[in-house]
Write an enzyme that holds these catalytic residues in place. Structure first.
Site, PDB file in Angstrom:
ATOM      1  N   ARG A  83     -44.661 -45.280  11.815  1.00 39.35           N
ATOM      2  CA  ARG A  83     -43.451 -44.444  11.724  1.00 39.35           C
ATOM      3  C   ARG A  83     -43.897 -43.006  11.925  1.00 39.35           C
ATOM      4  NH1 ARG A  83     -40.768 -41.650   7.499  1.00 39.35           N
ATOM      5  NH2 ARG A  83     -38.517 -41.563   7.753  1.00 39.35           N
ATOM      6  N   SER A  86     -32.771 -51.885   9.555  1.00 46.46           N
ATOM      7  CA  SER A  86     -32.457 -51.179   8.317  1.00 46.46           C
ATOM      8  C   SER A  86     -31.003 -51.422   7.920  1.00 46.46           C
ATOM      9  CB  SER A  86     -32.673 -49.675   8.489  1.00 46.46           C
ATOM     10  OG  SER A  86     -34.028 -49.386   8.721  1.00 46.46           O
ATOM     11  N   LYS A 136     -37.518 -39.634   3.558  1.00 51.34           N
ATOM     12  CA  LYS A 136     -36.462 -39.815   4.565  1.00 51.34           C
ATOM     13  C   LYS A 136     -35.233 -39.046   4.087  1.00 51.34           C
ATOM     14  CE  LYS A 136     -34.610 -43.402   7.576  1.00 51.34           C
ATOM     15  NZ  LYS A 136     -33.183 -43.156   7.640  1.00 51.34           N
TER      16      LYS A 136
END
Length: 196
Positions: free
Chosen positions: A32, A98, A127
């Site tokens: 990521r 997600s 996030k």
């Protein structure tokens, strides 16, 4: 699952960090790197695929997952739906998605996902656009909406201190960033999560 975050590398080698996490019990690594150049993300993904004995996923980027020989991509709700993607990827390519709300769960139910990542379970700084924390009850509510046979993992603010709550709420596993890669000893941190 351990997700990489270049901010947490702090000058340390990401391959070494991820090897440590795997020694500690991590069973999947997800690359990521939201603002990384495609070439940088590809280079990291290829290095991890070559170095690790566990599946490596790539966040968002199907093209990079394919080019790196990764196990698959992890996709968000704003990405192309998995049902449109599945015909164009190799058999066995893992597709994760997600899910953070009941509406997202309803949309994802018809997609051919190999797993759901549900969260944020707890408040997280990793996030900023994650939305409000679900807590164990909210996680359980969304996890129950997953199609039969699709494992659900919890993500968002998970630590060794609270992971057991999410597992008790129905998680097949957890995904972490800072709880492992932000630790001075990623192997020990991963082992502490596995022990819950």
């Amino acid at each position: 699952m351990v997700l990489t975050d270049p901010v947490l590398f702090k000058g340390r080698d990401p391959v070494t960090l991820c090897r440590s996490a795997v020694r500690g019990g991590a069973t999947i690594i997800q690359v990521r790197w939201k603002d990384g150049a495609a070439s940088e993300v590809l280079q990291l993904a290829q290095a991890l695929v070559s170095a690790l004995p566990v599946p490596v996923l790539v966040n968002d980027r199907v093209d990079i997952a394919l080019a790196a020989g990764a196990a698959g991509p992890h996709r968000g709700q704003d990405d192309a739906p998995l049902d449109r993607l599945r015909p164009y990827v190799p058999p066995g390519f893992l597709l994760g998605v997600s899910v953070g709300t009941v509406d997202e769960a309803a949309r994802a139910r018809s997609w051919p996902a190999d797993y759901w990542s549900v969260g944020p379970c707890f408040p997280t700084a990793n996030k900023p656009d994650a939305g409000p924390a679900l807590g164990p009850d909210g996680f359980a509510e969304l996890a129950r909406l997953a199609p039969e046979g699709v494992p659900v993992i919890g993500i968002g603010g998970i630590t060794a201190a609270n992971a057991a709550e999410i597992v008790r709420a129905g998680a097949a596993g957890v995904a972490v960033i800072g709880a492992v890669l932000g630790a001075p000893d990623p192997e020990a941190a991963a082992r502490a999560l596995i022990a819950v």
